[in-house]
Design an enzyme around this catalytic site. Structure first.
Site, short mmCIF file in Angstrom:
data_model
loop_
_atom_site.label_atom_id
_atom_site.label_comp_id
_atom_site.label_asym_id
_atom_site.label_seq_id
_atom_site.Cartn_x
_atom_site.Cartn_y
_atom_site.Cartn_z
N ASP A 88 0.85 -1.19 0.00
CA ASP A 88 0.00 0.00 0.00
C ASP A 88 0.89 1.24 0.00
OD1 ASP A 88 -2.84 1.18 0.48
OD2 ASP A 88 -1.57 2.21 1.93
N GLU A 90 0.75 5.56 0.53
CA GLU A 90 0.07 6.82 0.81
C GLU A 90 0.78 7.88 -0.04
OE1 GLU A 90 -2.64 6.84 2.42
OE2 GLU A 90 -2.45 4.80 3.21
N HIS A 226 -5.78 4.78 6.27
CA HIS A 226 -4.80 5.56 5.52
C HIS A 226 -3.46 5.63 6.23
CE1 HIS A 226 -7.60 6.54 2.39
NE2 HIS A 226 -8.48 6.84 3.30
N ASP A 231 -3.33 -0.47 6.42
CA ASP A 231 -4.10 -0.79 5.22
C ASP A 231 -3.66 -2.12 4.61
OD1 ASP A 231 -5.65 1.43 5.47
OD2 ASP A 231 -4.75 2.55 3.83
#
Length: 383
Positions: A88, A90, A226, A231
């Site tokens: 993941d 961000e 987030h 996540d």
């Protein structure tokens, strides 16, 4: 990344996946949620203490090239492995070419057990927009002393190895990964990729949408939103739930497996391409498909039969000697062709080939006249 995309107003609606977040208490109190808790109560998120540290030394990179849409292509996995890496990112925004990664998270699983993790803030060399800080909680102070993309990405690629990659809304993460790989002149990774958003749409019908936040509430996971590593945990739990349901849906009895193999044998004997053939099952039928169903077979209970939409007279003309009886009123067919064993399907080979050819023609008509046909067919051929 669903909430981030919705917040900035640039996500394309599909199903209800861009609806407002559902209240956790409403989900927890719904009968559907309670009835399916047994599906994921065994999913655990054990602590991991593995950390990854980086020096501030710079790296020499290969030549920089501008990103292209063709570089964003990657191969989707057509199976559900027990060994994989969940990842993941961000980011400062939605554009892989204009925005930057501010946090990387990844967890390596072996037989669904976590064995190693990779997590770090990333210095984007630009201020983080206030809206992104509001959503992710990541501040400029958090990333000030973090490694840059140039410093951290080669190590991250090495961490991925050749494992199957899993992400929620995988196109978003993969575009950021592949865009930065091309920009830095790093060899493009060839990992197969699985999107848990697509899987959830296919195997989790209880939720009003399939955003990761909604699925996390439905799975009753006590994780923040987030944050790249949290996540990843949520994505892994979604994947494991979908894989379990997929195995239950596609598990065949010995008779069903023999029937499926017999149908494949019939098609091969008649020089038909079986690459489009898939199957699904219910408590009553084994449904063999070439996009559309072409052989619905019942192998449980007192009577075993192939269910056909054709009338008995037409069936007997194609397959002399078979024994037929009318289908029941609640069946989606006209005639039952009775069999004793799966091998008896060989007696109706002409009918099976005819129905297979009809299914292929119908698929081609669908591809020709329906705007989103390629995407639907692609989903059919996937997991």
């Amino acid at each position: 990344m669903g909430i981030l995309q919705r917040f900035l107003g640039k996500i394309t609606k599909r199903d209800k996946d861009v609806d407002a977040p559902v209240n956790k208490e409403d989900l927890a109190n719904s009968s559907d949620t309670k009835s399916h808790l047994k599906d994921h109560k065994d999913i655990e998120i054990p602590p991991i203490t593995v950390t990854v540290e980086y020096s501030s030394s710079s790296r020499t990179n290969k030549k920089t090239e501008s990103s292209s849409s063709s570089h964003y292509t990657y191969q989707k996995a057509t199976f559900t492995p027990d060994d994989y890496v969940v990842l993941d990112f961000e980011t400062t925004g939605l554009s892989p070419e204009k925005d930057a990664i501010i946090q990387i998270g990844a967890i390596r699983f072996r037989n669904h057990h976590p064995i190693e993790e990779f997590v770090s803030f990333v210095n984007p060399r630009r201020p983080i927009p206030p809206k992104i800080t509001d959503i992710t909680g990541i501040t400029n102070e958090d990333v000030k002393n973090a490694p840059t993309t140039e410093e951290i990405l080669p190590d991250f690629i090495q961490f991925l190895k050749d494992d199957v990659l899993i992400a929620h809304n995988a196109p978003f993460d993969m575009k950021f990964l592949l865009s930065n790989v091309q920009r830095l002149g790093i060899e493009k990774p060839k990992n197969l990729v699985i999107d848990t958003l697509s899987l959830a749409r296919k195997y989790i019908a209880e939720t009003p949408n399939h955003q990761l936040e909604t699925l996390k509430q439905w799975l009753q996971l006590d994780l923040s939103s987030h944050h790249a590593l949290d996540d990843c945990w949520a994505c892994a739990a979604v994947y494991q739930t979908c894989q379990k349901r997929r195995k239950e849906k596609f598990h065949l009895s010995d008779d069903e497996k023999q029937a499926y193999d017999t149908v494949i044998r019939i098609l091969n004997d008649h020089n038909r391409d079986t690459s489009l053939v898939r199957y699904s099952r219910t408590s009553t039928y084994l449904d063999i498909q070439a996009f559309y169903s072409f052989a619905r077979i019942k192998l449980t209970g007192r009577k075993k039969y192939l269910l056909s939409k054709r009338l008995e007279q037409e069936i007997i003309e194609l397959c002399p000697g078979v024994v037929c009886e009318p289908a029941s009123k609640n069946e989606t067919g006209q005639t039952r062709i009775l069999i004793q064993t799966p091998d008896d399907l060989l007696l109706v080979s002409p009918l099976i080939v005819k129905e297979f050819d009809k299914a292929l023609r119908s698929m081609e008509d669908y591809r020709k006249y329906v705007g989103k046909a390629e995407k639907v067919i692609e989903d059919y051929l996937s997991l």
